[in-house]
Enzyme design. Sequence first.
Site, PDB file in Angstrom:
ATOM      1  N   HIS A 173       2.857  -6.978   0.962  1.00 50.82           N
ATOM      2  CA  HIS A 173       2.369  -5.996  -0.002  1.00 50.82           C
ATOM      3  C   HIS A 173       3.377  -4.845  -0.070  1.00 50.82           C
ATOM      4  O   HIS A 173       4.171  -4.650   0.855  1.00 50.82           O
ATOM      5  CB  HIS A 173       0.998  -5.479   0.422  1.00 50.82           C
ATOM      6  CG  HIS A 173      -0.091  -6.485   0.207  1.00 50.82           C
ATOM      7  ND1 HIS A 173      -1.162  -6.606   1.051  1.00 50.82           N
ATOM      8  CD2 HIS A 173      -0.277  -7.408  -0.771  1.00 50.82           C
ATOM      9  CE1 HIS A 173      -1.961  -7.565   0.612  1.00 50.82           C
ATOM     10  NE2 HIS A 173      -1.439  -8.064  -0.490  1.00 50.82           N
ATOM     11  N   LYS A 195       6.574  -3.937   2.684  1.00 51.65           N
ATOM     12  CA  LYS A 195       7.864  -4.607   2.473  1.00 51.65           C
ATOM     13  C   LYS A 195       8.929  -4.092   3.441  1.00 51.65           C
ATOM     14  O   LYS A 195       9.674  -4.868   4.026  1.00 51.65           O
ATOM     15  CB  LYS A 195       8.316  -4.449   1.027  1.00 51.65           C
ATOM     16  CG  LYS A 195       7.476  -5.272   0.052  1.00 51.65           C
ATOM     17  CD  LYS A 195       8.008  -5.159  -1.352  1.00 51.65           C
ATOM     18  CE  LYS A 195       7.073  -5.697  -2.418  1.00 51.65           C
ATOM     19  NZ  LYS A 195       6.351  -6.901  -2.155  1.00 51.65           N
ATOM     20  N   THR A 226       7.830 -14.213  -2.343  1.00 51.63           N
ATOM     21  CA  THR A 226       7.415 -13.686  -3.632  1.00 51.63           C
ATOM     22  C   THR A 226       8.488 -12.714  -4.121  1.00 51.63           C
ATOM     23  O   THR A 226       9.268 -12.184  -3.337  1.00 51.63           O
ATOM     24  CB  THR A 226       6.032 -13.010  -3.522  1.00 51.63           C
ATOM     25  OG1 THR A 226       6.043 -12.096  -2.436  1.00 51.63           O
ATOM     26  CG2 THR A 226       4.933 -14.039  -3.327  1.00 51.63           C
ATOM     27  N   GLY A 227       8.520 -12.491  -5.437  1.00 50.54           N
ATOM     28  CA  GLY A 227       9.583 -11.803  -6.155  1.00 50.54           C
ATOM     29  C   GLY A 227      10.295 -10.645  -5.511  1.00 50.54           C
ATOM     30  O   GLY A 227      11.428 -10.760  -5.042  1.00 50.54           O
ATOM     31  N   THR A 228       9.665  -9.480  -5.483  1.00 52.95           N
ATOM     32  CA  THR A 228      10.320  -8.291  -4.963  1.00 52.95           C
ATOM     33  C   THR A 228      10.611  -8.432  -3.474  1.00 52.95           C
ATOM     34  O   THR A 228      11.677  -8.025  -3.000  1.00 52.95           O
ATOM     35  CB  THR A 228       9.453  -7.040  -5.216  1.00 52.95           C
ATOM     36  OG1 THR A 228       9.110  -7.000  -6.600  1.00 52.95           O
ATOM     37  CG2 THR A 228      10.177  -5.772  -4.841  1.00 52.95           C
ATOM     38  N   THR A 229       9.688  -9.029  -2.749  1.00 54.69           N
ATOM     39  CA  THR A 229       9.910  -9.250  -1.315  1.00 54.69           C
ATOM     40  C   THR A 229      11.164 -10.084  -1.118  1.00 54.69           C
ATOM     41  O   THR A 229      12.030  -9.750  -0.307  1.00 54.69           O
ATOM     42  CB  THR A 229       8.683  -9.933  -0.674  1.00 54.69           C
ATOM     43  OG1 THR A 229       7.542  -9.083  -0.839  1.00 54.69           O
ATOM     44  CG2 THR A 229       8.912 -10.213   0.800  1.00 54.69           C
ATOM     45  N   SER A 252       6.882 -12.669  -8.769  1.00 53.20           N
ATOM     46  CA  SER A 252       6.161 -11.593  -8.097  1.00 53.20           C
ATOM     47  C   SER A 252       4.745 -12.080  -7.800  1.00 53.20           C
ATOM     48  O   SER A 252       4.178 -12.881  -8.556  1.00 53.20           O
ATOM     49  CB  SER A 252       6.122 -10.375  -9.029  1.00 53.20           C
ATOM     50  OG  SER A 252       5.289  -9.384  -8.513  1.00 53.20           O
ATOM     51  N   GLY A 253       4.156 -11.586  -6.709  1.00 56.45           N
ATOM     52  CA  GLY A 253       2.806 -12.002  -6.333  1.00 56.45           C
ATOM     53  C   GLY A 253       1.797 -11.912  -7.469  1.00 56.45           C
ATOM     54  O   GLY A 253       1.138 -12.904  -7.801  1.00 56.45           O
ATOM     55  N   ASP A 300       2.169 -15.711  -5.410  1.00 54.30           N
ATOM     56  CA  ASP A 300       1.239 -16.130  -4.353  1.00 54.30           C
ATOM     57  C   ASP A 300       0.760 -17.549  -4.617  1.00 54.30           C
ATOM     58  O   ASP A 300       0.655 -18.367  -3.702  1.00 54.30           O
ATOM     59  CB  ASP A 300       0.019 -15.199  -4.301  1.00 54.30           C
ATOM     60  CG  ASP A 300       0.364 -13.765  -3.946  1.00 54.30           C
ATOM     61  OD1 ASP A 300       1.305 -13.560  -3.153  1.00 54.30           O
ATOM     62  OD2 ASP A 300      -0.308 -12.854  -4.463  1.00 54.30           O
ATOM     63  N   ASP A 337      -1.255  -5.193   3.551  1.00 58.26           N
ATOM     64  CA  ASP A 337      -1.620  -3.775   3.590  1.00 58.26           C
ATOM     65  C   ASP A 337      -3.135  -3.693   3.469  1.00 58.26           C
ATOM     66  O   ASP A 337      -3.677  -3.810   2.374  1.00 58.26           O
ATOM     67  CB  ASP A 337      -0.950  -3.025   2.439  1.00 58.26           C
ATOM     68  CG  ASP A 337      -1.407  -1.579   2.330  1.00 58.26           C
ATOM     69  OD1 ASP A 337      -2.070  -1.079   3.271  1.00 58.26           O
ATOM     70  OD2 ASP A 337      -1.108  -0.944   1.304  1.00 58.26           O
ATOM     71  N   HIS A 359      -4.543  -8.186  -7.416  1.00 55.71           N
ATOM     72  CA  HIS A 359      -4.555  -9.652  -7.402  1.00 55.71           C
ATOM     73  C   HIS A 359      -5.144 -10.178  -6.090  1.00 55.71           C
ATOM     74  O   HIS A 359      -4.731 -11.200  -5.566  1.00 55.71           O
ATOM     75  CB  HIS A 359      -3.142 -10.195  -7.649  1.00 55.71           C
ATOM     76  CG  HIS A 359      -2.154  -9.820  -6.591  1.00 55.71           C
ATOM     77  ND1 HIS A 359      -1.748  -8.524  -6.368  1.00 55.71           N
ATOM     78  CD2 HIS A 359      -1.496 -10.570  -5.680  1.00 55.71           C
ATOM     79  CE1 HIS A 359      -0.887  -8.506  -5.371  1.00 55.71           C
ATOM     80  NE2 HIS A 359      -0.723  -9.734  -4.931  1.00 55.71           N
ATOM     81  N   ASP A 404      -5.914 -13.832  -5.553  1.00 54.46           N
ATOM     82  CA  ASP A 404      -4.757 -14.682  -5.291  1.00 54.46           C
ATOM     83  C   ASP A 404      -4.367 -14.607  -3.816  1.00 54.46           C
ATOM     84  O   ASP A 404      -4.005 -15.611  -3.203  1.00 54.46           O
ATOM     85  CB  ASP A 404      -3.555 -14.256  -6.144  1.00 54.46           C
ATOM     86  CG  ASP A 404      -3.840 -14.333  -7.629  1.00 54.46           C
ATOM     87  OD1 ASP A 404      -4.602 -15.225  -8.041  1.00 54.46           O
ATOM     88  OD2 ASP A 404      -3.304 -13.497  -8.369  1.00 54.46           O
ATOM     89  N   ARG A 455      -6.410 -18.667   2.389  1.00 54.71           N
ATOM     90  CA  ARG A 455      -7.337 -19.796   2.518  1.00 54.71           C
ATOM     91  C   ARG A 455      -6.571 -21.107   2.619  1.00 54.71           C
ATOM     92  O   ARG A 455      -6.872 -21.968   3.453  1.00 54.71           O
ATOM     93  CB  ARG A 455      -8.291 -19.838   1.321  1.00 54.71           C
ATOM     94  CG  ARG A 455      -9.244 -21.019   1.355  1.00 54.71           C
ATOM     95  CD  ARG A 455     -10.085 -21.102   0.056  1.00 54.71           C
ATOM     96  NE  ARG A 455     -10.792 -22.354   0.032  1.00 54.71           N
ATOM     97  CZ  ARG A 455     -10.275 -23.505  -0.395  1.00 54.71           C
ATOM     98  NH1 ARG A 455      -9.025 -23.551  -0.839  1.00 54.71           N
ATOM     99  NH2 ARG A 455     -10.979 -24.607  -0.390  1.00 54.71           N
TER     100      ARG A 455
END
Length: 144
Positions: free
Chosen positions: A11, A15, A37-40, A58-59, A64, A84, A91, A94, A100
């Site tokens: 989150h 990051k 995921t994108g920015t991460t 991106s998530g 995700d 976080d 989201h 997601d 899960r």
Amino acid sequence: MERKRIALVAHDARKGDLITWIGAHIQFLAGHAFWATGTTGSRVKGAHPELDVTPLKSGPLGGDQQIGAMIAEGRIDMLIFFVDPMTAQPHDVDVKALTRLATLYNIPMACNEATADMLVASPLFSNGYTPRPTDFRGYEGRVL
């Protein structure tokens, strides 16, 4: 050493913590393959260009779910997801679906630094580990 396929998610407020954690454990993580995921993913690649990182969407835009699909297809061995817990996520459904799936498909998952530390420090991380596959026959063969 068996090359692991590791998913990285964080989150926004976590990051920087993930980047720092990776730097502190680079000796364990170098040589493995990562999807993020994108920015991460972009931030991890920028901070640690020596790692093999494939950024996804991106998530909130489906990243995700991309990682969740990879878990369901058996293409991810471990999920490191720095959550976080103090900020509502738009989201959130997601995020819940991703955790899960990691639980359902019995892959190791760390949602905080302490658990991530224990995962990479475990002898099973470097000596190879294959989780027991989940048997879905009872579920798939049920009569409604």
